[in-house]
Design a protein around this motif. Structure first.
Motif, PDB file in Angstrom:
ATOM      1  N   GLU A 633     -20.795  19.680 -11.744  1.00  0.00           N
ATOM      2  CA  GLU A 633     -20.847  20.328 -13.054  1.00  0.00           C
ATOM      3  C   GLU A 633     -21.176  19.325 -14.161  1.00  0.00           C
ATOM      4  N   LYS A 643     -15.563  24.487 -18.871  1.00  0.00           N
ATOM      5  CA  LYS A 643     -14.645  25.567 -19.220  1.00  0.00           C
ATOM      6  C   LYS A 643     -13.290  25.424 -18.536  1.00  0.00           C
ATOM      7  N   GLU A 671     -15.491  28.333  -8.421  1.00  0.00           N
ATOM      8  CA  GLU A 671     -16.729  28.846  -9.014  1.00  0.00           C
ATOM      9  C   GLU A 671     -16.430  29.832 -10.137  1.00  0.00           C
ATOM     10  N   GLU A 672     -15.366  30.611  -9.992  1.00  0.00           N
ATOM     11  CA  GLU A 672     -14.974  31.521 -11.061  1.00  0.00           C
ATOM     12  C   GLU A 672     -14.447  30.751 -12.254  1.00  0.00           C
ATOM     13  N   VAL A 674     -15.430  27.847 -13.171  1.00  0.00           N
ATOM     14  CA  VAL A 674     -16.606  27.271 -13.832  1.00  0.00           C
ATOM     15  C   VAL A 674     -17.194  28.264 -14.830  1.00  0.00           C
ATOM     16  N   GLN A 675     -17.230  29.537 -14.427  1.00  0.00           N
ATOM     17  CA  GLN A 675     -17.848  30.554 -15.272  1.00  0.00           C
ATOM     18  C   GLN A 675     -16.933  31.049 -16.391  1.00  0.00           C
ATOM     19  N   SER A 676     -15.639  31.240 -16.070  1.00  0.00           N
ATOM     20  CA  SER A 676     -14.750  31.900 -17.028  1.00  0.00           C
ATOM     21  C   SER A 676     -13.737  30.982 -17.695  1.00  0.00           C
TER      22      SER A 676
END
Length: 753
Positions: A633, A643, A671-672, A674-676
């Motif tokens: 990342e 995040k 991975e979640e 990273v997004q949220s």
């Protein structure tokens, strides 16, 4: 003889010339407590090879003296490995358990001779009484028991009157012996466990050092060949046979160096951990060094035999480069397998000036391979090429298709790029090209000079296949444990495209996918409707970066940066701060050198890592996540753009430690994050990702898998034990990876019995 003369064969020849034996008899005596690996292959080749070369025979004997770890499926896997490598044992498979009655009678004989006694010291006391390398041991007070008392106690031990560990039978040799193995070694121990062959008939089981030599004698073995770690055990081997006065000819033990391969572990304990903890998909996972794994990956018996012959038989332990094994399979397949075309990352090309369709003649083999065979390649205006075979802004030395540089389609025509079509985000979606009609391969009169030929498939007839790109299971040369696993050891491509003849004509099960490597149709998962191919090995060694012993191995930088720390085998030196970090990570936190190097050299990563460890002191697991997932990342973002926080990573690792989630689910949760940026506990709760460990929940899923695969159940029960991994994998798949792999293994085993 096929093998060159080694020290073992020299011994055998001398014994034959001296008339010591009339026939050479060897044996391969594995413990049936795991699947055989490449190290067992070396032993198989030695024992069966020597017997063959000197017109003797080799026995296959299961050393089944520990009922707590042994299983019939391991027996079947061992038998299968020997036969697959091309050898046949003499008569029936033998078992040490066949000789339990004889071993027991010999034990009573040693007691009557005053050479064995029942000891009642605890395990800790036995260890304490043994002494050290500089101090002699002390004999147990129980060594003074009478012959009658010892015989009575041994009988009662056999009958199950005592608890595990309450008594042991020991040889009475020498508590001051320089070889500590000779300080009254254990001969029998109590084990209240069901034996897979003898059931509950025995409550005591012989130790290896006692059972092995007598089993050899009973079978008429002449040369008991084992690995170097048993060198000190040879004195016990000889003592038992000599003390019992067993008549000649009797066997003698000889040791050779065991096989060690870099980037590989062959400890059964560590391999079992990989299987039970779900780090791999069973004993036959193609990344495993097991014979079943190598076989499923696509290795041939000939390549394994060639490898064993090349490394030879030595007296001193050494490390073999895994590249030598990979060379052997390349060398074997090079003259055997068809060359075909496969596109892993398709980019559409429309040839605007081509009309209709045709079939092109294409040989399966290059000119230097003396084999015949060809196929028809469909060709039309719409084809697919590899995405990285086109570059809009090519670097120096790029010889494939560019807006200004034509290229040949292998076995077909030369094409020229006319237009590049992109989507709204600037991603290349299609190439509009023209072809040169007079440039057909084999009859080219165009005069156009191109520097390379690229693979392609026709859009209308190409077959969609799943390709599993396997790489080395461990990322460091001398792995210690799961923290050294290579996170990129498996990449699955679901929508690769191959030319149709692979599926429709099936010219072979192994192929060279041009430019990609050698591939094998997976023997379990492949169907014509859903073809699956495993990558056996690349066309060349991509790991061959030599560094001097003691050097720090730099972690490769992301390809997009084109930055290299390592140049010509040398590693850029660390500054003082980086070196201090590196020393702390390797010495205090026990990280491996590659991960330590990655973290120490990067200020952002090291700060993030240390903040996470301050919250949850699990330095190794956190280090692997930071050095891989977090580092990925940070290639694209600044640290304040992430995040997720170090505290959240620490929380994620704690959930793994507490077995709330599995390692596989942890990657999904990350991975979640990273997004949220959501806390991992909330993600797990919201998505219902808690690891399933309740057998009552898992068992119906296993029942369903069995019901849907009755043919595989029958095959397993008929002896195809490599399907065990299939059933475990299906259960894990059905639960989205949430089932506890250890519990799944146990329940599937019970169900299949």
């Amino acid at each position: 003889m096929s093998e060159s003369k080694d020290f073992l064969r020299t011994i055998v020849e001398e014994d034959l010339q001296a008339g010591k034996y009339n026939e050479i008899v060897t044996r391969f005596p594995p413990e049936p407590n795991g699947f055989p690996h490449i190290g067992h292959a070396k032993s198989i080749v030695i024992n069966f090879g020597i017997a063959r070369d000197y017109k003797g025979h080799c026995n296959l004997r299961m050393d089944d003296t520990n009922p707590t770890t042994e299983d019939t499926r391991y027996v079947e896997a061992l038998k299968d490995a020997v036969e697959w490598l091309g050898f046949q044992w003499e008569g029936n498979v033998r078992y040490t358990s066949d000789y339990f009655p004889e071993l027991y009678e010999y034990a009573k004989q040693l007691i009557r001779m005053g050479k064995a006694y029942v000891d009642s010291l605890t395990e800790e006391e036995i260890r304490e009484y043994r002494g050290t390398v500089t101090e002699p041991g002390r004999r147990s007070v129980y060594a003074q028991r009478s012959v009658e008392e010892n015989l009575d106690l041994l009988e009662r031990m056999k009958n199950g009157e005592f608890k595990d560990g309450e008594h042991v039978l020991r040889a009475k040799i020498d508590m001051g012996a320089a070889n500590m193995k000779m300080r009254d070694p254990l001969l029998y121990r109590i084990r209240h466990a069901h034996h897979y062959r003898t059931g509950d008939a025995w409550n005591i089981y012989p130790m290896y050092d006692y059972g092995h030599c007598i089993s050899d004698y009973l079978e008429g073995v002449t040369h008991s060949i084992c690995t170097l770690e048993f060198e000190n055990n040879r004195d016990i081997y000889d003592w038992v046979l000599d003390t019992l006065g067993l008549k000649n000819p009797r066997p003698y033990q000889y040791e050779f160096a065991r096989l060690g391969i870099n980037y590989t572990v062959m400890s059964k304990r560590k391999l079992l951990e990989l299987v039970n903890e779900g780090y791999v998909n069973g004993w036959d996972d193609p990344r495993m060094p097991t014979i079943a794994g190598l076989r499923r990956r696509g290795y041939t018996p000939e390549s394994i035999l060639s490898f064993c012959h090349q490394i030879g038989i030595a007296k001193a332990n050494s490390m073999v480069d895994v590249a030598q094994l990979e060379f052997c399979i390349r060398d074997d397949l090079n003259t055997k397998v068809p060359r075909v075309m496969c596109v892993l990352d398709p980019l559409k090309v429309t040839i605007e000036n081509y009309e209709g369709s045709e079939e092109l003649d294409a040989s399966y083999y290059p000119e230097d391979v003396p084999k015949e065979g060809s196929r028809k390649l469909p060709f039309s205006r719409e084809i697919y090429i590899e995405r990285d075979d086109f570059s809009e802004n090519p670097p120096a030395g790029f010889y494939r298709l560019t807006p200004k540089q034509p290229v040949r389609l292998k076995h077909a025509y030369i094409i020229t790029c006319k237009e590049v079509i992109k989507d709204d985000l600037g991603n290349i979606m299609e190439i509009i090209a023209t072809y040169h009609p007079d440039s057909k391969s084999g009859s080219d009169t165009s005069g156009i000079k191109v520097k390379s030929a690229i693979q392609w498939v026709e859009a209308a007839t190409a077959k969609t296949v799943e390709v599993r790109l396997y790489d080395r299971l461990y990322s460091c040369e001398v792995p210690e444990g799961v923290e050294d696993l290579n996170p990129d050891s498996l990449k699955i491509i679901k929508n690769a495209l191959v030319e149709p003849t692979l599926i429709t004509e099936k010219p072979d099960v192994r192929f060279q996918f041009e430019r990609h490597g050698y591939f094998y149709a997976d023997p379990i998962d492949y169907t014509d409707e859903a073809p699956v191919f495993n990558k056996i090995v690349g066309l060349k060694d991509s790991w061959n970066k030599k560094v001097k012993e003691g050097d720090v191995v730099a972690k490769p930088e992301h390809k997009a940066t084109e930055k290299k720390i390592q140049i010509d085998g040398e590693v850029a030196p660390m500054n003082e701060v980086e070196q201090t970090r590196f020393n702390k990570y390797t010495n205090e936190l026990k990280l491996n050198s590659e991960v330590s190097n990655t973290l120490a050299r990067d200020e952002k990563l090291s700060s993030f890592y240390e903040a996470a460890v301050a919250v949850n002191h699990n330095p190794i697991t956190i280090a692997n996540i930071v050095a891989n997932e977090v580092a990925r990342e940070l290639k694209e973002k600044k640290i304040d753009e992430l995040k997720f926080t170090p505290e959240q990573i620490a929380e994620l690792v704690k959930m793994i430690d507490d077995e709330i989630i599995s390692n596989k689910i942890a990657k999904q949760v990350f991975e979640e994050m990273v997004q949220s940026g959501e806390n991992p506990s909330k993600i797990v709760e919201a998505q219902g990702l808690v690891q399933i460990s309740d057998p009552a929940v898992i068992m119906p899923i296993i029942d369903d898998v069995m019901a849907k695969n009755p043919d595989n159940v029958e095959k397993y029960k008929a002896g195809n034990t490599k399907l065990f991994g299939f059933f475990v994998g299906q259960v894990l798949k059905a639960t989205g990876g949430k089932a506890n792999p250890q519990i799944v293994n146990v329940l599937v085993t019970q169900k299949l019995q």
